[in-house]
Write an enzyme that holds these catalytic residues in place. Sequence first.
Site: not given
Length: 375
Positions: A119, A141, A167, A244, A268
Amino acid sequence: MDRQFGSPADGAGARPLCVADLRRAARARLAPEVWDFVSGGSGTESTLTANRAALDGVSVVPRALAGVERSDTAALLPGTPAALPLAVAPMAYQRLLHPEGELAAAAGARQARVPFVVSTISSTSLEEIAGVGADLWFQLYWLHDRGRVLDLIRRAEQVGCRALMVTVDVPVMGRRLRDLRNEFTLPPWIRSANLDPDGPSVAHERRPDESAVAVHTRTAFDPTLGWSDLEWIRERTRLPLVVKGILDPRDADRAVRLGAEAVVVSNHGGRQLDGAPASVTALPGVVEAVDGRGRVLMDSGIRSGTDILRAVALGADGVLIGRPVLWGLAAAGAEGVTQVLSILRTELEEALLLAGCADLADARTLRSFVSGTRG
């Protein structure tokens, strides 16, 4: 926070036989506010609940007299051959669950021979996690600072990540009432290692009736992410691009036309738009829209090998596993993660055999019933 982790004996018992056993052990070990951070969804948690109910509503029709002696769970995921049609989902701040955090989770993924998705807001740096030796993907992100976005992409390339996962369903963090009521704040020893490597951030500042983690994402994330930005990312890396957070088939079609090698059908884990459809409900429409031009993965609610079979029978090439990995991590570190993934492999092997399937290609030919509708 009165406690972060319980004693090693908390929740201990017999060898876990299903992921629910590790869930119970994890809950016994974690502080209530950390458990809520992991387990909670947004709003009334209707989508969180729907994910599980919808999966339970999928029936797979087994084939008889298939003459299958053994089943093969091997899969080819974006950039990565894997022992299972599964990758460990990107999840933030894993050192909240165990002192070794992402290092232990990545070690479990390496042992299981499945990809581990790092992440952007991991509590261990990308470079440290790469040292574990697992097959890594990096989850990105969209940040206010494009220079930082490009730096993260380059770092992912430099450490040998096999894919870049963007994402796209978090313009802002969903309103998670459990965290608001707990005024959830990161403890001082947890940091966003890729974004704030040098010390504290707003995620450490307690505010009345607010989640400090949500405040941090508002500060760092750019909510204006659009198709032109995704194209900008596509033009700046040769890594396979995984998008995603797709639920609408029109978005899936556009993503693969833009150059994505895969999309992830995801709400999510019920943590963003409350009232969005369950991921497995949206899956068949996305599979039809992609029409073989790229891979389709799914997450949100997967808890067993049978769930993986359900997803594959509905057209998915694989799944992402989230909360069960965190349960294993909290319960027993790397060993607990390995246990979760081993259980899922055993369950999937058995489910394939019981369905008359030698491998995943056979599973994609199975007929299914979704909430009473024949598929």
